[in-house]
Design a protein around this motif. Sequence first.
Motif, PDB file in Angstrom:
ATOM      1  N   HIS A  35       0.860  -1.203   0.000  1.00  0.00           N
ATOM      2  CA  HIS A  35       0.000   0.000   0.000  1.00  0.00           C
ATOM      3  C   HIS A  35       0.890   1.245   0.000  1.00  0.00           C
ATOM      4  O   HIS A  35       0.582   2.255   0.609  1.00  0.00           O
ATOM      5  CB  HIS A  35      -0.912   0.003   1.241  1.00  0.00           C
ATOM      6  CG  HIS A  35      -0.159  -0.185   2.533  1.00  0.00           C
ATOM      7  ND1 HIS A  35       0.168  -1.437   3.028  1.00  0.00           N
ATOM      8  CD2 HIS A  35       0.396   0.715   3.382  1.00  0.00           C
ATOM      9  CE1 HIS A  35       0.871  -1.292   4.149  1.00  0.00           C
ATOM     10  NE2 HIS A  35       1.025  -0.006   4.388  1.00  0.00           N
ATOM     11  N   GLU A  36       2.022   1.146  -0.683  1.00  0.00           N
ATOM     12  CA  GLU A  36       3.092   2.156  -0.643  1.00  0.00           C
ATOM     13  C   GLU A  36       2.772   3.461  -1.334  1.00  0.00           C
ATOM     14  O   GLU A  36       3.462   4.464  -1.106  1.00  0.00           O
ATOM     15  CB  GLU A  36       4.381   1.550  -1.227  1.00  0.00           C
ATOM     16  CG  GLU A  36       4.385   1.360  -2.736  1.00  0.00           C
ATOM     17  CD  GLU A  36       3.573   0.133  -3.216  1.00  0.00           C
ATOM     18  OE1 GLU A  36       3.019  -0.615  -2.386  1.00  0.00           O
ATOM     19  OE2 GLU A  36       3.504  -0.034  -4.442  1.00  0.00           O
ATOM     20  N   SER A  37       1.769   3.465  -2.222  1.00  0.00           N
ATOM     21  CA  SER A  37       1.556   4.694  -3.001  1.00  0.00           C
ATOM     22  C   SER A  37       0.084   4.851  -3.367  1.00  0.00           C
ATOM     23  O   SER A  37      -0.706   3.892  -3.267  1.00  0.00           O
ATOM     24  CB  SER A  37       2.393   4.604  -4.287  1.00  0.00           C
ATOM     25  OG  SER A  37       1.930   3.506  -5.073  1.00  0.00           O
ATOM     26  N   CYS A 113      -0.372  -9.398 -12.360  1.00  0.00           N
ATOM     27  CA  CYS A 113      -0.751  -8.036 -12.756  1.00  0.00           C
ATOM     28  C   CYS A 113       0.311  -7.068 -12.249  1.00  0.00           C
ATOM     29  O   CYS A 113       1.042  -7.361 -11.300  1.00  0.00           O
ATOM     30  CB  CYS A 113      -2.124  -7.663 -12.228  1.00  0.00           C
ATOM     31  SG  CYS A 113      -2.196  -7.308 -10.484  1.00  0.00           S
ATOM     32  N   ASP A 114       0.395  -5.929 -12.948  1.00  0.00           N
ATOM     33  CA  ASP A 114       1.307  -4.847 -12.597  1.00  0.00           C
ATOM     34  C   ASP A 114       2.743  -5.224 -12.956  1.00  0.00           C
ATOM     35  O   ASP A 114       3.121  -5.185 -14.117  1.00  0.00           O
ATOM     36  CB  ASP A 114       1.161  -4.464 -11.126  1.00  0.00           C
ATOM     37  CG  ASP A 114       2.056  -3.317 -10.769  1.00  0.00           C
ATOM     38  OD1 ASP A 114       2.374  -3.139  -9.591  1.00  0.00           O
ATOM     39  OD2 ASP A 114       2.480  -2.590 -11.694  1.00  0.00           O
ATOM     40  N   ARG A 115       3.566  -5.545 -11.965  1.00  0.00           N
ATOM     41  CA  ARG A 115       4.971  -5.802 -12.267  1.00  0.00           C
ATOM     42  C   ARG A 115       5.166  -7.230 -12.783  1.00  0.00           C
ATOM     43  O   ARG A 115       4.342  -8.102 -12.543  1.00  0.00           O
ATOM     44  CB  ARG A 115       5.809  -5.581 -10.990  1.00  0.00           C
ATOM     45  CG  ARG A 115       5.629  -4.168 -10.430  1.00  0.00           C
ATOM     46  CD  ARG A 115       6.248  -4.021  -9.066  1.00  0.00           C
ATOM     47  NE  ARG A 115       5.921  -2.724  -8.485  1.00  0.00           N
ATOM     48  CZ  ARG A 115       6.253  -2.377  -7.243  1.00  0.00           C
ATOM     49  NH1 ARG A 115       6.913  -3.226  -6.462  1.00  0.00           N
ATOM     50  NH2 ARG A 115       5.930  -1.198  -6.764  1.00  0.00           N
ATOM     51  N   GLN A 116       6.324  -7.437 -13.462  1.00  0.00           N
ATOM     52  CA  GLN A 116       6.556  -8.751 -14.073  1.00  0.00           C
ATOM     53  C   GLN A 116       7.450  -9.589 -13.171  1.00  0.00           C
ATOM     54  O   GLN A 116       7.927  -9.126 -12.134  1.00  0.00           O
ATOM     55  CB  GLN A 116       7.207  -8.537 -15.442  1.00  0.00           C
ATOM     56  CG  GLN A 116       6.244  -7.885 -16.426  1.00  0.00           C
ATOM     57  CD  GLN A 116       6.955  -7.323 -17.633  1.00  0.00           C
ATOM     58  OE1 GLN A 116       7.642  -6.310 -17.542  1.00  0.00           O
ATOM     59  NE2 GLN A 116       6.788  -7.992 -18.778  1.00  0.00           N
ATOM     60  N   GLY A 173      12.425  -0.889 -15.615  1.00  0.00           N
ATOM     61  CA  GLY A 173      12.043  -0.351 -16.933  1.00  0.00           C
ATOM     62  C   GLY A 173      12.241   1.142 -17.014  1.00  0.00           C
ATOM     63  O   GLY A 173      12.804   1.659 -17.991  1.00  0.00           O
ATOM     64  N   ARG A 174      11.799   1.855 -15.983  1.00  0.00           N
ATOM     65  CA  ARG A 174      11.923   3.323 -16.005  1.00  0.00           C
ATOM     66  C   ARG A 174      13.390   3.741 -15.914  1.00  0.00           C
ATOM     67  O   ARG A 174      13.817   4.701 -16.546  1.00  0.00           O
ATOM     68  CB  ARG A 174      11.085   3.923 -14.876  1.00  0.00           C
ATOM     69  CG  ARG A 174       9.587   3.728 -15.114  1.00  0.00           C
ATOM     70  CD  ARG A 174       8.712   4.036 -13.910  1.00  0.00           C
ATOM     71  NE  ARG A 174       7.350   3.625 -14.174  1.00  0.00           N
ATOM     72  CZ  ARG A 174       6.386   3.535 -13.252  1.00  0.00           C
ATOM     73  NH1 ARG A 174       6.658   3.833 -11.984  1.00  0.00           N
ATOM     74  NH2 ARG A 174       5.170   3.148 -13.565  1.00  0.00           N
ATOM     75  N   THR A 175      14.176   2.976 -15.137  1.00  0.00           N
ATOM     76  CA  THR A 175      15.615   3.254 -15.054  1.00  0.00           C
ATOM     77  C   THR A 175      16.272   3.017 -16.407  1.00  0.00           C
ATOM     78  O   THR A 175      17.104   3.810 -16.865  1.00  0.00           O
ATOM     79  CB  THR A 175      16.256   2.365 -13.965  1.00  0.00           C
ATOM     80  OG1 THR A 175      15.741   2.736 -12.673  1.00  0.00           O
ATOM     81  CG2 THR A 175      17.766   2.509 -13.968  1.00  0.00           C
ATOM     82  N   PHE A 253       6.058   9.706 -12.683  1.00  0.00           N
ATOM     83  CA  PHE A 253       5.326   8.599 -13.322  1.00  0.00           C
ATOM     84  C   PHE A 253       4.110   8.242 -12.468  1.00  0.00           C
ATOM     85  O   PHE A 253       4.175   8.381 -11.228  1.00  0.00           O
ATOM     86  CB  PHE A 253       6.224   7.348 -13.444  1.00  0.00           C
ATOM     87  CG  PHE A 253       7.397   7.526 -14.363  1.00  0.00           C
ATOM     88  CD1 PHE A 253       8.555   8.166 -13.925  1.00  0.00           C
ATOM     89  CD2 PHE A 253       7.350   7.071 -15.682  1.00  0.00           C
ATOM     90  CE1 PHE A 253       9.646   8.334 -14.776  1.00  0.00           C
ATOM     91  CE2 PHE A 253       8.439   7.238 -16.537  1.00  0.00           C
ATOM     92  CZ  PHE A 253       9.579   7.878 -16.075  1.00  0.00           C
ATOM     93  N   ASP A 254       3.086   7.790 -13.034  1.00  0.00           N
ATOM     94  CA  ASP A 254       1.789   7.340 -12.498  1.00  0.00           C
ATOM     95  C   ASP A 254       0.662   8.228 -12.988  1.00  0.00           C
ATOM     96  O   ASP A 254      -0.352   7.736 -13.431  1.00  0.00           O
ATOM     97  CB  ASP A 254       1.749   7.286 -10.953  1.00  0.00           C
ATOM     98  CG  ASP A 254       2.502   6.095 -10.371  1.00  0.00           C
ATOM     99  OD1 ASP A 254       2.663   6.028  -9.139  1.00  0.00           O
ATOM    100  OD2 ASP A 254       2.932   5.237 -11.171  1.00  0.00           O
ATOM    101  N   ALA A 255       0.826   9.564 -12.822  1.00  0.00           N
ATOM    102  CA  ALA A 255      -0.227  10.518 -13.246  1.00  0.00           C
ATOM    103  C   ALA A 255      -1.508  10.323 -12.426  1.00  0.00           C
ATOM    104  O   ALA A 255      -2.616  10.213 -12.960  1.00  0.00           O
ATOM    105  CB  ALA A 255      -0.514  10.407 -14.745  1.00  0.00           C
TER     106      ALA A 255
HETATM  107  C1  GZL Z   1       3.710   0.497 -11.581  1.00  0.00           C
HETATM  108  C2  GZL Z   1       3.665   0.126 -10.117  1.00  0.00           C
HETATM  109  C3  GZL Z   1       4.426   1.115  -9.315  1.00  0.00           C
HETATM  110  C4  GZL Z   1       3.845   2.527  -9.396  1.00  0.00           C
HETATM  111  C5  GZL Z   1       4.096   2.986  -8.006  1.00  0.00           C
HETATM  112  O1  GZL Z   1       2.935  -0.407 -12.314  1.00  0.00           O
HETATM  113  O2  GZL Z   1       4.260  -1.139  -9.919  1.00  0.00           O
HETATM  114  O3  GZL Z   1       4.350   0.707  -7.950  1.00  0.00           O
HETATM  115  O4  GZL Z   1       4.469   3.335 -10.350  1.00  0.00           O
HETATM  116  C6  GZL Z   1       3.681   1.757  -7.233  1.00  0.00           C
HETATM  117  O5  GZL Z   1       3.369   4.114  -7.615  1.00  0.00           O
HETATM  118  O6  GZL Z   1       4.062   1.842  -5.924  1.00  0.00           O
END
Ligand code: GZL
Length: 320
Positions: A35-37, A113-116, A173-175, A253-255
């Motif tokens: 629940h970091e962001s 979902c989200d990260r790989q 990826g962003r790095t 990033f995120d918007a």
């Molecule tokens: C991106 C996600 C990242 C967001 C952060 O898909 O994994 O983790 O950019 C979130 O806000 O904490």
Amino acid sequence: MKKISAVLGALAAAAVMFTGCQKQDLIVGFVQAGHESAWRIANTESFEQAFGKDSGYILDMHDCNGSRDLQIEVIRKLLDDGVDYLVIAPVVEDGWEEVLHEAKEADVPVILCDRQISADSNLYECWVGSYFVGEGRNAVNWLENYLKEIEWKKERTFIVHLQGTKGSSAQKGRTQGLEEGLRNHPEWKLLGFDNGNFSESGGYIAMKKIIASIGIDMIDVVYAENDDMAIGAVEAIRETGKEPGKDIIIISFDAGRRALELVKQGVINCDVECNPMHGPLVKNIIDQKEKGIEPEKIMNVKESLYDITNVDEVLETRTY
Ligand code: GZL
């Protein structure tokens, strides 16, 4: 005669009970990163809405507070509990092979979902998420154009890099996008970097440390890998008397809504969208699987990039 009617009555009762009983809702175990962001909260809410009451599913969600090891522990418990599906938002890419083999042996489909993750793709049905390298490249492309637009005169452009959770595919990826930009622009110099773990306090502390070590006057650009860290960095910069968005270019990033408000105010100059609304996409995948339709292996979500020129297009409708 009496005996036959008693048997028929019992059969009829059984039939009513059988036909009258509801199709059991399927149980979807959701192993959330944390629940970091603000992004993560919105991501969780998208699942709670998609798998809510009358959805035909029961969402058994676990917030694993940024711990991959806790995620693995929770997965084993859910397998013991006998879930019908596992949805995993992995904290980091490594360490998943063994537990995913256990899910395979238990014949429980896994949706990422989200990260790989860096595991055999036969161990999961599909992955729903963002193209993180593309997000980084979009940010660098925006910076190239912006520096031209403002007729940037400095020979060197000094960049500070605030990284997200180390080893997460969003960070990697962003790095990578920034590193490619630095390679393509020898006049860009990486002045300092630190890890803020995608949190506001992490971004604030990282920025304070960098300012203390190199001084605020050297910094031209802050490349923050999510909104929460960018907002923390903005606060640290303001404490020096400098104006973020004017004295220092801020890329995020995120918007999410909070950051988009700062884009509108000219405090954050560029915000690369990362769509957290995975819940409905994952529910659709499960609906399809229940009908015997196999999903695509990779499902990228649609995303954009916002700056002062187009932020009004999205600000009013942004719900998270
Ligand atoms: C991106 C996600 C990242 C967001 C952060 O898909 O994994 O983790 O950019 C979130 O806000 O904490």
